[in-house]
Design a protein around this motif. Structure first.
Motif, mmCIF file in Angstrom:
data_model
loop_
_atom_site.group_PDB
_atom_site.id
_atom_site.type_symbol
_atom_site.label_atom_id
_atom_site.label_comp_id
_atom_site.label_asym_id
_atom_site.label_seq_id
_atom_site.Cartn_x
_atom_site.Cartn_y
_atom_site.Cartn_z
ATOM 1 N N GLU A 89 0.813 -1.216 0.000
ATOM 2 C CA GLU A 89 0.000 0.000 0.000
ATOM 3 C C GLU A 89 0.847 1.267 0.000
ATOM 4 O O GLU A 89 0.317 2.367 -0.041
ATOM 5 C CB GLU A 89 -0.931 0.013 1.221
ATOM 6 N N LYS A 90 2.160 1.108 0.053
ATOM 7 C CA LYS A 90 3.061 2.258 0.108
ATOM 8 C C LYS A 90 3.804 2.419 -1.210
ATOM 9 O O LYS A 90 3.992 1.468 -1.953
ATOM 10 C CB LYS A 90 4.079 2.087 1.239
ATOM 11 N N LYS A 91 4.264 3.647 -1.439
ATOM 12 C CA LYS A 91 5.114 3.925 -2.596
ATOM 13 C C LYS A 91 6.551 4.144 -2.168
ATOM 14 O O LYS A 91 7.471 3.906 -2.939
ATOM 15 C CB LYS A 91 4.611 5.161 -3.339
ATOM 16 N N ARG A 92 6.729 4.616 -0.907
ATOM 17 C CA ARG A 92 8.068 4.921 -0.406
ATOM 18 C C ARG A 92 8.220 4.455 1.029
ATOM 19 O O ARG A 92 7.296 4.566 1.825
ATOM 20 C CB ARG A 92 8.314 6.436 -0.437
ATOM 21 N N VAL A 93 9.429 3.992 1.326
ATOM 22 C CA VAL A 93 9.809 3.623 2.688
ATOM 23 C C VAL A 93 11.181 4.240 2.929
ATOM 24 O O VAL A 93 12.039 4.225 2.041
ATOM 25 C CB VAL A 93 9.858 2.089 2.872
ATOM 26 N N TYR A 94 11.367 4.768 4.112
ATOM 27 C CA TYR A 94 12.640 5.377 4.490
ATOM 28 C C TYR A 94 13.199 4.615 5.688
ATOM 29 O O TYR A 94 12.500 4.438 6.679
ATOM 30 C CB TYR A 94 12.428 6.859 4.835
ATOM 31 N N ILE A 95 14.442 4.141 5.574
ATOM 32 C CA ILE A 95 15.072 3.404 6.664
ATOM 33 C C ILE A 95 16.370 4.114 7.037
ATOM 34 O O ILE A 95 17.299 4.196 6.234
ATOM 35 C CB ILE A 95 15.374 1.943 6.263
ATOM 36 N N ASN A 96 16.408 4.617 8.276
ATOM 37 C CA ASN A 96 17.626 5.291 8.728
ATOM 38 C C ASN A 96 18.150 4.727 10.045
ATOM 39 O O ASN A 96 19.114 5.233 10.585
ATOM 40 C CB ASN A 96 17.398 6.796 8.845
ATOM 41 N N GLU A 97 17.529 3.661 10.529
ATOM 42 C CA GLU A 97 17.962 3.023 11.773
ATOM 43 C C GLU A 97 18.521 1.635 11.455
ATOM 44 O O GLU A 97 17.859 0.834 10.780
ATOM 45 C CB GLU A 97 16.801 2.887 12.759
ATOM 46 N N LEU A 98 19.703 1.347 11.965
ATOM 47 C CA LEU A 98 20.328 0.050 11.744
ATOM 48 C C LEU A 98 19.439 -1.083 12.254
ATOM 49 O O LEU A 98 19.298 -2.113 11.605
ATOM 50 C CB LEU A 98 21.702 0.001 12.408
ATOM 51 N N LYS A 99 18.808 -0.887 13.405
ATOM 52 C CA LYS A 99 17.923 -1.920 13.975
ATOM 53 C C LYS A 99 16.766 -2.236 13.035
ATOM 54 O O LYS A 99 16.357 -3.391 12.919
ATOM 55 C CB LYS A 99 17.372 -1.462 15.330
#
Length: 128
Positions: A89-99
Motif C-alpha cells: 500500500e506504500k510507494k516509499r519507505v525510508y530506513i535510517n535506523e540500523l535496527k
C-alpha cells in the motif's frame, strides 16, 4: 504477485548543500491483482557496508548471473515488500535506523531472494 524489476542505485548530489550522497535507493516494480506498482526504499548508504552483519548475505555482490552482478542495494526494496505485505500500500519507505534494517532481514530466505533475482535477470520477471 509478479516481480518485474528490482534494482538499486547510489544517489548523487544534485545541489551542493544536499545530503543525497549518503543514501541509496532500492526499487522494486511488481504487479498485484493486475495493477503495476512500485516501491522505493531510501536508506542510509552505510548499511551496504554492514550488509554481511545485518543480512544472511555474506558477500556483495550477492549473486552474479548472465554477466550481471546483483548487489545488496538491488534487493532491499524486494525484501521490504516480501517481509511486510503492508508495504504493498506504500510507494516509499525510508530506513535510517540500523535496527530497522536488521529486523527487515531477520527471517529472509537467501535462496528465495537469489531465485527471484535470477529469474528477473534470465526471464525478465518472477512469479511469487
Amino acid at each position: 504477485m509478479i516481480i518485474l524489476k528490482a534494482e538499486g542505485i547510489e544517489l548523487e548530489k544534485e545541489k551542493p548543500n544536499t545530503s543525497e550522497d549518503f543514501f541509496n535507493r532500492s526499487t522494486v516494480t511488481y504487479t498485484d491483482n493486475g495493477q503495476e506498482k512500485e516501491l522505493n526504499v531510501l536508506y542510509v548508504r552505510f548499511f551496504d557496508e554492514q550488509s554481511s552483519e545485518i543480512s544472511p548475505f555474506k558477500e556483495d555482490p550477492i549473486l552474479a548471473t548472465n554477466q550481471r552482478e546483483i548487489t545488496f542495494k538491488d534487493i532491499v526494496a524486494l525484501v521490504c515488500l516480501l517481509q511486510n505485505p503492508g508495504n504493498k500500500e506504500k510507494k516509499r519507505v525510508y530506513i535510517n535506523e540500523l535496527k530497522e534494517m536488521e529486523s527487515l532481514f531477520r527471517d529472509v530466505d537467501p535462496e528465495q531472494i537469489k531465485g527471484i533475482m535470477n529469474n528477473l535477470v534470465t526471464q525478465g520477471k518472477s512469479q511469487l
